[in-house]
Design a protein around this motif. Structure first.
Motif, mmCIF file in Angstrom:
data_model
loop_
_atom_site.group_PDB
_atom_site.id
_atom_site.type_symbol
_atom_site.label_atom_id
_atom_site.label_comp_id
_atom_site.label_asym_id
_atom_site.label_seq_id
_atom_site.Cartn_x
_atom_site.Cartn_y
_atom_site.Cartn_z
ATOM 1 N N LEU A 22 0.826 -1.209 0.000
ATOM 2 C CA LEU A 22 0.000 0.000 0.000
ATOM 3 C C LEU A 22 0.861 1.261 0.000
ATOM 4 O O LEU A 22 0.568 2.229 -0.711
ATOM 5 C CB LEU A 22 -0.933 0.011 1.213
ATOM 6 C CG LEU A 22 -2.185 -0.846 1.123
ATOM 7 C CD1 LEU A 22 -2.915 -0.862 2.454
ATOM 8 C CD2 LEU A 22 -3.109 -0.337 0.026
ATOM 9 N N LEU A 23 1.934 1.240 0.789
ATOM 10 C CA LEU A 23 2.860 2.384 0.790
ATOM 11 C C LEU A 23 3.478 2.580 -0.588
ATOM 12 O O LEU A 23 3.565 3.706 -1.083
ATOM 13 C CB LEU A 23 3.972 2.161 1.813
ATOM 14 C CG LEU A 23 3.733 2.676 3.210
ATOM 15 C CD1 LEU A 23 4.828 2.208 4.150
ATOM 16 C CD2 LEU A 23 3.648 4.184 3.235
ATOM 17 N N ARG A 24 3.920 1.484 -1.192
ATOM 18 C CA ARG A 24 4.492 1.577 -2.551
ATOM 19 C C ARG A 24 3.490 2.199 -3.522
ATOM 20 O O ARG A 24 3.844 3.054 -4.327
ATOM 21 C CB ARG A 24 4.918 0.197 -3.058
ATOM 22 C CG ARG A 24 6.167 -0.333 -2.455
ATOM 23 C CD ARG A 24 6.608 -1.611 -3.187
ATOM 24 N NE ARG A 24 7.431 -2.449 -2.373
ATOM 25 C CZ ARG A 24 8.716 -2.218 -2.095
ATOM 26 N NH1 ARG A 24 9.304 -1.154 -2.566
ATOM 27 N NH2 ARG A 24 9.390 -3.051 -1.331
ATOM 28 N N GLU A 25 2.253 1.757 -3.439
ATOM 29 C CA GLU A 25 1.199 2.283 -4.311
ATOM 30 C C GLU A 25 1.001 3.779 -4.078
ATOM 31 O O GLU A 25 0.923 4.564 -5.018
ATOM 32 C CB GLU A 25 -0.104 1.530 -4.068
ATOM 33 C CG GLU A 25 -1.305 2.083 -4.803
ATOM 34 C CD GLU A 25 -1.272 1.850 -6.298
ATOM 35 O OE1 GLU A 25 -1.949 2.604 -7.022
ATOM 36 O OE2 GLU A 25 -0.567 0.936 -6.753
ATOM 37 N N PHE A 118 2.892 11.170 14.585
ATOM 38 C CA PHE A 118 2.143 9.940 14.835
ATOM 39 C C PHE A 118 0.961 9.943 13.891
ATOM 40 O O PHE A 118 0.142 10.877 13.923
ATOM 41 C CB PHE A 118 1.670 9.901 16.288
ATOM 42 C CG PHE A 118 1.075 8.583 16.706
ATOM 43 C CD1 PHE A 118 1.805 7.699 17.475
ATOM 44 C CD2 PHE A 118 -0.222 8.230 16.339
ATOM 45 C CE1 PHE A 118 1.259 6.475 17.876
ATOM 46 C CE2 PHE A 118 -0.770 7.022 16.732
ATOM 47 C CZ PHE A 118 -0.032 6.142 17.507
ATOM 48 N N VAL A 119 0.874 8.934 13.036
ATOM 49 C CA VAL A 119 -0.188 8.848 12.043
ATOM 50 C C VAL A 119 -0.861 7.486 12.176
ATOM 51 O O VAL A 119 -0.185 6.455 12.137
ATOM 52 C CB VAL A 119 0.367 9.026 10.614
ATOM 53 C CG1 VAL A 119 -0.745 8.943 9.583
ATOM 54 C CG2 VAL A 119 1.133 10.346 10.483
ATOM 55 N N THR A 120 -2.171 7.494 12.332
ATOM 56 C CA THR A 120 -2.920 6.238 12.386
ATOM 57 C C THR A 120 -3.270 5.825 10.963
ATOM 58 O O THR A 120 -3.766 6.634 10.176
ATOM 59 C CB THR A 120 -4.198 6.407 13.231
ATOM 60 O OG1 THR A 120 -3.810 6.786 14.555
ATOM 61 C CG2 THR A 120 -4.990 5.115 13.293
ATOM 62 N N LYS A 121 -3.005 4.558 10.649
ATOM 63 C CA LYS A 121 -3.289 4.022 9.312
ATOM 64 C C LYS A 121 -4.804 3.958 9.096
ATOM 65 O O LYS A 121 -5.511 3.295 9.848
ATOM 66 C CB LYS A 121 -2.743 2.603 9.161
ATOM 67 C CG LYS A 121 -1.252 2.492 9.215
ATOM 68 C CD LYS A 121 -0.841 1.018 9.156
ATOM 69 C CE LYS A 121 0.645 0.861 9.360
ATOM 70 N NZ LYS A 121 1.028 -0.564 9.455
ATOM 71 N N PRO A 122 -5.290 4.622 8.072
ATOM 72 C CA PRO A 122 -6.714 4.489 7.747
ATOM 73 C C PRO A 122 -6.996 3.086 7.197
ATOM 74 O O PRO A 122 -6.123 2.444 6.607
ATOM 75 C CB PRO A 122 -6.939 5.529 6.652
ATOM 76 C CG PRO A 122 -5.766 6.442 6.714
ATOM 77 C CD PRO A 122 -4.631 5.618 7.231
ATOM 78 N N THR A 123 -8.223 2.627 7.364
ATOM 79 C CA THR A 123 -8.583 1.308 6.844
ATOM 80 C C THR A 123 -9.107 1.371 5.410
ATOM 81 O O THR A 123 -8.969 0.414 4.670
ATOM 82 C CB THR A 123 -9.629 0.638 7.750
ATOM 83 O OG1 THR A 123 -10.741 1.523 7.907
ATOM 84 C CG2 THR A 123 -9.035 0.325 9.116
ATOM 85 N N ALA A 124 -9.680 2.485 5.028
ATOM 86 C CA ALA A 124 -10.192 2.635 3.656
ATOM 87 C C ALA A 124 -9.035 2.951 2.704
ATOM 88 O O ALA A 124 -8.177 3.787 3.012
ATOM 89 C CB ALA A 124 -11.234 3.738 3.599
ATOM 90 N N PHE A 125 -9.006 2.290 1.568
ATOM 91 C CA PHE A 125 -7.904 2.398 0.611
ATOM 92 C C PHE A 125 -7.618 3.837 0.198
ATOM 93 O O PHE A 125 -6.477 4.290 0.273
ATOM 94 C CB PHE A 125 -8.201 1.530 -0.620
ATOM 95 C CG PHE A 125 -7.139 1.594 -1.674
ATOM 96 C CD1 PHE A 125 -5.902 0.992 -1.478
ATOM 97 C CD2 PHE A 125 -7.369 2.260 -2.872
ATOM 98 C CE1 PHE A 125 -4.909 1.044 -2.449
ATOM 99 C CE2 PHE A 125 -6.380 2.315 -3.849
ATOM 100 C CZ PHE A 125 -5.155 1.712 -3.633
ATOM 101 N N LEU A 129 -4.217 6.104 0.956
ATOM 102 C CA LEU A 129 -3.397 6.774 -0.063
ATOM 103 C C LEU A 129 -3.279 8.262 0.228
ATOM 104 O O LEU A 129 -2.194 8.835 0.132
ATOM 105 C CB LEU A 129 -3.991 6.547 -1.459
ATOM 106 C CG LEU A 129 -4.025 5.110 -1.976
ATOM 107 C CD1 LEU A 129 -4.655 5.070 -3.362
ATOM 108 C CD2 LEU A 129 -2.657 4.477 -1.983
ATOM 109 N N ASP A 130 -4.388 8.898 0.599
ATOM 110 C CA ASP A 130 -4.378 10.329 0.905
ATOM 111 C C ASP A 130 -3.458 10.652 2.079
ATOM 112 O O ASP A 130 -2.708 11.631 2.041
ATOM 113 C CB ASP A 130 -5.790 10.835 1.214
ATOM 114 C CG ASP A 130 -6.694 10.861 -0.013
ATOM 115 O OD1 ASP A 130 -6.174 10.812 -1.155
ATOM 116 O OD2 ASP A 130 -7.925 10.925 0.180
#
Length: 150
Positions: A22-25, A118-125, A129-130
């Motif tokens: 996902l990070l790569r994308e 500190f950033v929480t990973k969103p669950t929605a794709f 990305l945003d």
């Protein structure tokens, strides 16, 4: 001086292959250009940053993206070790904690250990990305980073 034209290096400390992809994308359309180095464990992150063992020729990153939930040595331990390192380049290295945690105790502990953000990973794709694009924009285009060479 803000760097915009050069290639930026990110060290991603993440044990989830799906999250790495996902990070790569999210960074694939990257401006500024980004090269990712990925390690799966905290011990490997420290060895990479200290250029030890199989990582002796590793290039120093401009930014570390650190998950908290890692096998063996967790993200808090990595952050502690970096901030206590004898090498000032490692102590100053910006670290973005990027994790699924939303607990206030984790946020407070990360900042107590001098996380840069500190950033929480969103669950929605699309949200994921945003968020990645937003911290890429801030850390690699807007912010002035310490020199990483050496």
């Amino acid at each position: 001086m803000t760097r915009t034209a050069e290639l930026h290096r990110l060290l991603v400390v993440e044990d989830s292959e799906a999250d790495v992809e996902l990070l790569r994308e999210a960074l694939s359309d990257s401006a500024p250009a980004v090269a990712l180095d990925v390690v799966r464990h905290g011990e490997d992150a420290l060895a990479f940053l200290r250029r030890e063992g199989t990582f002796s020729s590793a290039e120093r990153p401009d930014l570390v993206v650190l998950d908290l939930n890692l096998p063996r040595m967790g993200g808090f331990e990595v952050l502690t070790a970096l901030r206590e390192d004898v090498d000032p380049r490692l102590r100053r290295l910006p670290v973005v904690v990027f994790t699924t945690s939303q607990t206030s105790t984790d946020v407070e502990r990360a900042y107590d250990l001098h996380a840069s953000s500190f950033v929480t990973k969103p669950t929605a794709f699309e949200s994921y990305l945003d968020v990645v694009r937003a911290f890429r924009e801030f850390w690699l285009r807007v912010a002035t980073l310490p020199a990483s060479s050496g």
